[in-house]
Design a protein around this motif. Structure first.
Motif, PDB file in Angstrom:
ATOM      1  N   GLY A  56       8.171  -1.530  -1.675  1.00 40.90           N
ATOM      2  CA  GLY A  56       7.020  -1.989  -2.139  1.00 40.90           C
ATOM      3  C   GLY A  56       6.897  -1.250  -3.880  1.00 40.90           C
ATOM      4  O   GLY A  56       6.386  -1.712  -4.651  1.00 40.90           O
ATOM      5  N   PHE A 101       6.265  -3.170  -6.571  1.00 41.78           N
ATOM      6  CA  PHE A 101       5.128  -2.366  -8.074  1.00 41.78           C
ATOM      7  C   PHE A 101       5.799  -2.581  -9.427  1.00 41.78           C
ATOM      8  O   PHE A 101       5.190  -2.904 -10.629  1.00 41.78           O
ATOM      9  CB  PHE A 101       4.588  -1.428  -7.496  1.00 41.78           C
ATOM     10  CG  PHE A 101       3.326  -1.220  -7.898  1.00 41.78           C
ATOM     11  CD1 PHE A 101       2.191  -1.707  -8.452  1.00 41.78           C
ATOM     12  CD2 PHE A 101       3.656   0.094  -9.000  1.00 41.78           C
ATOM     13  CE1 PHE A 101       0.859  -0.959  -8.789  1.00 41.78           C
ATOM     14  CE2 PHE A 101       2.525   0.533  -9.374  1.00 41.78           C
ATOM     15  CZ  PHE A 101       1.322   0.173  -9.440  1.00 41.78           C
ATOM     16  N   THR A 150       1.903  -2.484   3.817  1.00 44.99           N
ATOM     17  CA  THR A 150       2.165  -1.735   2.803  1.00 44.99           C
ATOM     18  C   THR A 150       2.776  -2.506   1.769  1.00 44.99           C
ATOM     19  O   THR A 150       2.398  -1.460   0.432  1.00 44.99           O
ATOM     20  CB  THR A 150       3.515  -0.344   3.460  1.00 44.99           C
ATOM     21  OG1 THR A 150       2.867   0.090   4.409  1.00 44.99           O
ATOM     22  CG2 THR A 150       3.653   0.441   2.677  1.00 44.99           C
ATOM     23  N   LEU A 151       3.859  -2.556   1.724  1.00 48.35           N
ATOM     24  CA  LEU A 151       4.354  -3.378   0.178  1.00 48.35           C
ATOM     25  C   LEU A 151       3.448  -4.644  -0.500  1.00 48.35           C
ATOM     26  O   LEU A 151       3.793  -4.901  -1.663  1.00 48.35           O
ATOM     27  CB  LEU A 151       5.863  -4.132   0.498  1.00 48.35           C
ATOM     28  CG  LEU A 151       5.806  -5.220   1.466  1.00 48.35           C
ATOM     29  CD1 LEU A 151       6.029  -5.881   0.722  1.00 48.35           C
ATOM     30  CD2 LEU A 151       7.440  -4.752   2.015  1.00 48.35           C
ATOM     31  N   VAL A 197       0.198  -4.855  -0.144  1.00 46.00           N
ATOM     32  CA  VAL A 197      -1.024  -4.197  -0.931  1.00 46.00           C
ATOM     33  C   VAL A 197      -0.394  -3.482  -2.110  1.00 46.00           C
ATOM     34  O   VAL A 197      -0.997  -3.624  -2.939  1.00 46.00           O
ATOM     35  CB  VAL A 197      -1.689  -3.393   0.245  1.00 46.00           C
ATOM     36  CG1 VAL A 197      -2.675  -2.731  -0.302  1.00 46.00           C
ATOM     37  CG2 VAL A 197      -2.181  -4.144   1.354  1.00 46.00           C
ATOM     38  N   MET A 198       0.829  -2.612  -1.991  1.00 48.75           N
ATOM     39  CA  MET A 198       0.805  -1.634  -3.171  1.00 48.75           C
ATOM     40  C   MET A 198       1.111  -2.927  -4.515  1.00 48.75           C
ATOM     41  O   MET A 198       0.682  -2.373  -5.702  1.00 48.75           O
ATOM     42  CB  MET A 198       2.347  -1.805  -3.269  1.00 48.75           C
ATOM     43  CG  MET A 198       2.200  -0.214  -2.265  1.00 48.75           C
ATOM     44  SD  MET A 198       4.428   0.600  -2.343  1.00 48.75           S
ATOM     45  CE  MET A 198       4.176   1.922  -1.402  1.00 48.75           C
ATOM     46  N   LYS A 210      -3.292   3.030  -2.145  1.00 52.34           N
ATOM     47  CA  LYS A 210      -3.820   2.496  -1.394  1.00 52.34           C
ATOM     48  C   LYS A 210      -2.866   1.517  -0.533  1.00 52.34           C
ATOM     49  O   LYS A 210      -3.132   1.154   1.245  1.00 52.34           O
ATOM     50  CB  LYS A 210      -4.232   1.283  -1.986  1.00 52.34           C
ATOM     51  CG  LYS A 210      -5.525   1.311  -2.688  1.00 52.34           C
ATOM     52  CD  LYS A 210      -6.305   0.377  -3.519  1.00 52.34           C
ATOM     53  CE  LYS A 210      -8.006   1.639  -4.137  1.00 52.34           C
ATOM     54  NZ  LYS A 210      -8.581   0.109  -5.223  1.00 52.34           N
ATOM     55  N   GLY A 211      -1.848   1.587  -0.989  1.00 52.82           N
ATOM     56  CA  GLY A 211      -0.500   0.192   0.194  1.00 52.82           C
ATOM     57  C   GLY A 211      -0.137   1.610   1.333  1.00 52.82           C
ATOM     58  O   GLY A 211       0.411   1.136   2.759  1.00 52.82           O
TER      59      GLY A 211
END
Length: 497
Positions: free
Chosen positions: A164, A168, A445-446, A448-449, A457-458
């Motif tokens: 992530g 990102f 997780t990744l 949302v990152m 947030k992720g």
């Protein structure tokens, strides 16, 4: 002992640095780590080149809220001091090849949401929140609670963190270089290189073109085992950028002409004067005055208490999990993890982060955190605190040469960010994609990152989903108490902030 072994020890002893440099080598453990001075210097320069943009970006944000005659200069110096203190702590306390500066995301939250969002809070009030965040982080680190929090992160989330973060920072790099641009219908799209379109100018296509060429050049140099490929990629991209812009000036391209006309060398000491007057220490002599907030319609002492709690919670969660995520991601890429998969010197790194945040609040900048761009220096071979020392020295120099620091274009530093994103994708193989429970946790997780533009947030979404999936699949006993606590705090943060 064999004759060959004795000869190798003699050669090793002859190559060992003597005198002052020998003491430096012993202090940082450079040769012991398998590195050398040249590699550490290149890595430190690479990290600096990849994250020096924060000086300009953070200053550009906080000049909107500081006030005074030279708010940009005041913010620039405050940002530089936060970076210097944090990075030097990484060098001498943690002895790790990572650097710190005012974190992206938190600065935007403070400026655009808390101050300019109509809350009635002032810049000084927000420095109080930042200081409180640092103190809480310091307590969690010194008491050992931070380690329990880190261990409470589910495996699926841990494995997704490096991936992530890689995506990102690659996304950030592509945005900085204008490779990914805004589109009204899809919100984002790939830049157009259509030379037949009247909407595309020569000057507007230089930055994305340079960044793409730079990333490819870094890949080629890495394939050929060229040392310091990332640094050479940044420098080469900068040279190519100015060369192409120079050609653009020949036929009066507006973007290219404006670039060279905008280059100026002002007196950097004016910024120090502004910092001393309008920024440093404001947290103490103005920060606890909430009269502007209480004077805003609808606000009272009760709402102020709720605001302080939720804001402090939000800043602390962002700080802690951005730092944890960054440390884990960067250290995993550089083989700087212990036998348990935890970053080495974790306590000292977190302590450095907490102290730097407190110092940054006093200096007048937002939360100081370990930068994901540190991964570029690790990828360039940095293994010890000497890498951080080099980066810190560069920040000291940049503090006095602010106009020169701005000459490195974002499209050049973006090449490092995108390349590190490539390198960090390798961790995706650690995720068990055949297990639906772990797959959904890791994926959310990744994703949302990246799309949520927030590491913390992720991680928060990943932990909440992990708890929900565990409860619904009869594995509630596998969820530890710390994981429950973190999940509830994240849920509260999402709901109340």
């Amino acid at each position: 002992m064999s004759e060959q072994t004795q000869q190798e020890e003699v050669v090793s002893e002859e190559q060992a640095p003597k005198g002052f440099f020998g003491k430096v080598d012993n202090f940082f453990g450079i040769r012991k780590s398998g590195s050398n001075f040249r590699t550490e210097i290149v890595a430190g320069l690479t990290t600096f080149m990849a994250m020096v943009y924060i000086l300009m970006v953070n200053a550009g944000m906080f000049e909107l809220v500081i006030g005074g005659e030279d708010p940009y200069g005041a913010a620039y110096i405050a940002t530089a001091i936060g970076a210097i203190v944090g990075t030097m702590l990484m060098a001498f306390l943690a002895k790790m090849p990572l650097a710190q500066a005012s974190g992206m995301g938190v600065n935007a939250f403070i400026v655009y949401t808390l101050v300019l969002g109509g809350t009635g809070l002032t810049y000084a009030n927000c420095m109080v929140f930042t200081l409180l965040d640092g103190v809480i982080f310091l307590v969690l680190t010194t008491t050992g609670l931070r380690q329990k929090i880190f261990e409470a992160i589910p495996a699926g989330v841990r494995h997704a963190i490096p991936v992530g973060i890689g995506l990102f920072i690659a996304f950030i790099g592509m945005q900085n270089a204008k490779i990914i641009v805004y589109d009204e219908s899809t919100l984002v799209e790939f830049v157009s290189f259509n030379v037949l379109s009247d909407a595309n100018s020569y000057g507007g296509m230089i930055a994305p073109l340079v960044a793409i060429v730079g990333v490819i050049a870094i890949a080629i140099m890495n394939k050929k085992n060229v040392k310091g490929a990332i640094l050479w990629g940044i420098l080469g991209s900068a040279v190519l950028y100015y060369a192409l812009c120079g050609l653009g000036c020949a036929w009066k391209d507006e973007t290219c002409v404006a670039l060279f006309e905008g280059i100026s060398l002002s007196n950097p000491f004016n910024a120090f004067a502004a910092w001393g007057k309008d920024s440093v220490g404001v947290v103490f002599y103005e920060g606890f005055d909430f009269s502007a907030y209480l004077g805003t319609a609808g606000n009272n002492a009760g709402t102020l208490v709720v605001l302080i709690i939720t804001t402090a919670l939000s800043l602390c969660m962002i700080d802690m999990f951005d730092t944890i995520g960054t440390l884990y991601g960067a250290c995993s890429k550089g083989n700087l993890l212990d036998e348990n998969g935890t970053p080495i010197n974790m306590n000292k790194m977190m302590l450095s982060d907490a102290i730097a945040t407190c110092t940054g609040a006093i200096a007048g900048t937002s939360t100081v955190t370990t930068f994901v761009e540190s991964s570029s220096g690790v990828a360039a071979g940095g293994k010890t605190g000497f890498t951080a020392l080099v980066t810190g020295i560069c920040f000291i120099i940049a503090m006095f040469l602010s106009p020169i620091a701005q000459l490195i274009p974002q499209c050049a530093t973006a090449t490092a960010l995108i390349w590190v994103g490539v390198l960090m994708m390798t961790s995706v193989t650690k995720i068990d994609w055949t297990d639906a429970a772990e797959a959904i946790v890791a994926f959310l997780t990744l994703i949302v990152m990246v799309l949520g533009y927030s590491i913390s947030k992720g991680i928060g979404i990943g932990i909440i989903v992990y708890i929900i999936v565990s409860v619904c699949t009869g594995k509630i006993k596998e969820v530890s108490i710390p994981t429950w606590v973190i999940g509830v705090l994240f849920l509260a943060t999402f709901i109340l902030t």
